[in-house]
Design an enzyme around this catalytic site. Structure first.
Site, PDB file in Angstrom:
ATOM      1  N   ASP B  13       0.943  -2.003  -1.248  1.00 34.37           N
ATOM      2  CA  ASP B  13       0.840  -1.162  -0.061  1.00 34.37           C
ATOM      3  C   ASP B  13      -0.594  -0.633   0.025  1.00 34.37           C
ATOM      4  O   ASP B  13      -1.349  -0.713  -0.939  1.00 34.37           O
ATOM      5  CB  ASP B  13       1.821   0.018  -0.186  1.00 34.37           C
ATOM      6  N   SER B  14      -0.937  -0.054   1.175  1.00 35.14           N
ATOM      7  CA  SER B  14      -2.256   0.561   1.316  1.00 35.14           C
ATOM      8  C   SER B  14      -2.405   1.792   0.420  1.00 35.14           C
ATOM      9  O   SER B  14      -3.525   2.219   0.161  1.00 35.14           O
ATOM     10  CB  SER B  14      -2.481   0.962   2.769  1.00 35.14           C
ATOM     11  N   TYR B  45      -4.614   1.647   6.227  1.00 30.94           N
ATOM     12  CA  TYR B  45      -4.808   0.355   6.872  1.00 30.94           C
ATOM     13  C   TYR B  45      -4.557   0.439   8.386  1.00 30.94           C
ATOM     14  O   TYR B  45      -5.047  -0.384   9.139  1.00 30.94           O
ATOM     15  CB  TYR B  45      -3.826  -0.682   6.300  1.00 30.94           C
ATOM     16  N   GLY B  46      -3.787   1.429   8.811  1.00 29.37           N
ATOM     17  CA  GLY B  46      -3.239   1.464  10.176  1.00 29.37           C
ATOM     18  C   GLY B  46      -4.250   1.527  11.293  1.00 29.37           C
ATOM     19  O   GLY B  46      -3.920   1.247  12.448  1.00 29.37           O
ATOM     20  N   CYS B  76       4.117  -2.740   3.210  1.00 27.90           N
ATOM     21  CA  CYS B  76       3.268  -2.013   4.146  1.00 27.90           C
ATOM     22  C   CYS B  76       3.480  -2.683   5.482  1.00 27.90           C
ATOM     23  O   CYS B  76       3.284  -3.896   5.609  1.00 27.90           O
ATOM     24  CB  CYS B  76       1.808  -2.138   3.705  1.00 27.90           C
ATOM     25  N   ASN B  77       3.916  -1.903   6.466  1.00 31.40           N
ATOM     26  CA  ASN B  77       4.208  -2.502   7.770  1.00 31.40           C
ATOM     27  C   ASN B  77       2.965  -3.097   8.418  1.00 31.40           C
ATOM     28  O   ASN B  77       3.022  -4.171   9.009  1.00 31.40           O
ATOM     29  CB  ASN B  77       4.798  -1.454   8.703  1.00 31.40           C
ATOM     30  N   THR B  78       1.820  -2.398   8.292  1.00 31.27           N
ATOM     31  CA  THR B  78       0.596  -2.886   8.917  1.00 31.27           C
ATOM     32  C   THR B  78       0.199  -4.241   8.334  1.00 31.27           C
ATOM     33  O   THR B  78      -0.069  -5.195   9.070  1.00 31.27           O
ATOM     34  CB  THR B  78      -0.548  -1.866   8.730  1.00 31.27           C
ATOM     35  N   GLU B 155       0.397  12.922   4.014  1.00 27.75           N
ATOM     36  CA  GLU B 155      -0.532  12.912   2.874  1.00 27.75           C
ATOM     37  C   GLU B 155      -1.113  14.295   2.596  1.00 27.75           C
ATOM     38  O   GLU B 155      -1.446  14.599   1.461  1.00 27.75           O
ATOM     39  CB  GLU B 155      -1.650  11.907   3.126  1.00 27.75           C
ATOM     40  N   CYS B 187       6.675   2.265   9.415  1.00 30.85           N
ATOM     41  CA  CYS B 187       5.555   2.608   8.528  1.00 30.85           C
ATOM     42  C   CYS B 187       6.190   3.244   7.299  1.00 30.85           C
ATOM     43  O   CYS B 187       7.075   4.099   7.433  1.00 30.85           O
ATOM     44  CB  CYS B 187       4.594   3.585   9.214  1.00 30.85           C
ATOM     45  N   THR B 188       5.750   2.829   6.128  1.00 29.63           N
ATOM     46  CA  THR B 188       6.436   3.274   4.905  1.00 29.63           C
ATOM     47  C   THR B 188       6.270   4.765   4.626  1.00 29.63           C
ATOM     48  O   THR B 188       6.990   5.313   3.787  1.00 29.63           O
ATOM     49  CB  THR B 188       5.946   2.478   3.672  1.00 29.63           C
ATOM     50  N   HIS B 189       5.334   5.416   5.316  1.00 31.35           N
ATOM     51  CA  HIS B 189       5.222   6.872   5.153  1.00 31.35           C
ATOM     52  C   HIS B 189       6.316   7.617   5.921  1.00 31.35           C
ATOM     53  O   HIS B 189       6.656   8.741   5.580  1.00 31.35           O
ATOM     54  CB  HIS B 189       3.887   7.373   5.704  1.00 31.35           C
TER      55      HIS B 189
END
Lengths: 273, 273
Positions: B13-14, B45-46, B76-78, B155, B187-189
């Site tokens: 992932d990013s 990355y987004g 990571c979706n992006t 974050e 998005c994984t967040h």
């Protein structure tokens, strides 16, 4: 030494924020050519570690040296605070940052010897502004505060949204209720929120933007080392823009900051340097 | 082929977001060893371009291959949306992303054939969720919406602050007033904001977290290719964590997400791969 005088000044930042410094250099030193590098592939720097910021800065300086720059301005508070000491002795080109000029401006501005500093997590954690202010004026009390959401709010165009006002209040409440009379905008993105910060902090606090003082210091450095570009009224100064990613997005943003048209922006694979 | 079966699964992932996927894999496939890489030096990355995301993903896959992984999950979706097609044919190891499993889960969840997708700028601009949902079910209407401030809010620990509520309302108002009945957290967040998003969107909308379906797909892939780790009750699975920066900060965050103690995290200079 003609070559050295007409050589460009290198200016770099983690992204677009340093354009506020490049703009000030172009205003105060209109004869100087500028090569700007924005590290848009690895932005932001403010949440990253010192080792990483030093490695990124070294790569960028190696790239700027291929453009035969005569001096380099680190137009990023985080990189100035965390990497300037490490890179300064490493390269045969003068390198300056924005923290020392910003600190000096605040020391000159404060009357009651109480100064505030707002910046990224990394800049505030480094304590570099406090250290440098104390080396200039040990009697000045310094309050530092990290405002990590200011950068994404600016970058996502939330400058005029109501939440930006609330986040300004959230971060700056303790700063406002202290009795500082000068506050350094210790991140190159923050001048883009200047009017809202000014409104919240009130007129009795002087807002210090290190960009102005940095351009003054650069002028002095070039003069002392006999590297000024004497200028030639026949031609315009040359500004070149390089980024590590997303050139078109950068160019659009640059056109809203710079007082002239930014025609092209080139992408560099900075990891190769 | 014993080696291949006991070899670890690579997950990347990013940054920290992909830990929500690693957690789901560890839950559904408790016998599998995992090597996790978080690109904390270059997060997020987004907001970056496709070429850059592909280059970063290639470097990470080259690194994971040095750990002899038997399969790789782009958590990571992006990167799944922008790089999966490019990297899949390039390496001799199966690579899967989170977008296809997430799309399938939404197609199965929707009753009225109207699905919403929230994600980063880059994911939404790629239109990849819409494309993949339409390849599965051309009759489904897809509404995509970029929510670029969600990642910095998570974050920076603003999860429970009042401004997060306001930004959720700002981004999701149009989504709520549409008549979708399923919404992908693309998005994984975003699963870390799940309860607030759920509260705002109401009970009639199914919230789809691609992590669950991704772990299911990985299980199927390992089974089909005879690569499952049959397990040995004598020993625990091995989880190794690597990042490109700020290992200690990552480790602290990982310990709040993973259901076991994350002892050490190693820093890798990913640009060398």
């Amino acid at each position: 030494m003609e070559n050295r005088n007409t050589a460009p000044v290198g200016v770099f930042d983690s992204g677009v924020g340093g354009l506020t410094v490049a703009r000030e250099i172009s205003r105060q030193l209109p004869n100087e050519n500028i090569v700007y590098f924005g590290d848009t592939a690895r932005v932001p720097y403010g949440s990253k570690s010192q080792n990483t910021i030093i490695r990124f800065s070294e790569q960028i300086i190696r790239f700027l040296k291929t453009k035969e720059v005569k001096a380099i301005v680190i137009a990023c508070n985080t990189a100035s605070a965390l990497a300037l000491d490490a890179v300064r002795g490493e390269f045969d080109v003068p390198v300056m940052g924005v923290v020392i000029p910003g600190a000096r401006a605040a020391v000159e501005a404060t009357r009651n010897r109480k100064v505030g500093v707002v910046g990224t997590d990394a800049t505030v954690k480094s304590g570099m502004y406090t250290k440098i202010i104390h080396s200039m004026a040990p009697d000045v009390t310094v309050i530092e505060k990290a405002c990590p959401l200011f950068v994404p709010l600016v970058e996502e165009g939330f400058k005029d949204h109501v939440v930006t006002q609330e986040i300004i209040e959230y971060y700056l409440e303790s700063m406002r209720s202290s009795d500082i009379d000068a506050m350094i905008l210790g991140c190159t993105h923050y001048p883009l929120l200047r009017s809202k910060i000014r409104e919240y902090m009130g007129e009795k606090i002087q807002i210090v933007n290190p960009a102005y003082e940095t351009a003054m210091d650069l002028k002095k450095l070039l003069h002392e080392q006999g590297m000024e570009n004497s200028g030639d009224t026949e031609r315009h100064s040359i500004y070149s823009f390089y980024v590590s990613d997303a050139a078109e997005k950068f160019r659009r943003f640059a056109n809203t900051v710079m007082p002239f048209d930014v025609p092209t922006t080139n992408v560099v694979n900075i990891e190769e340097y």
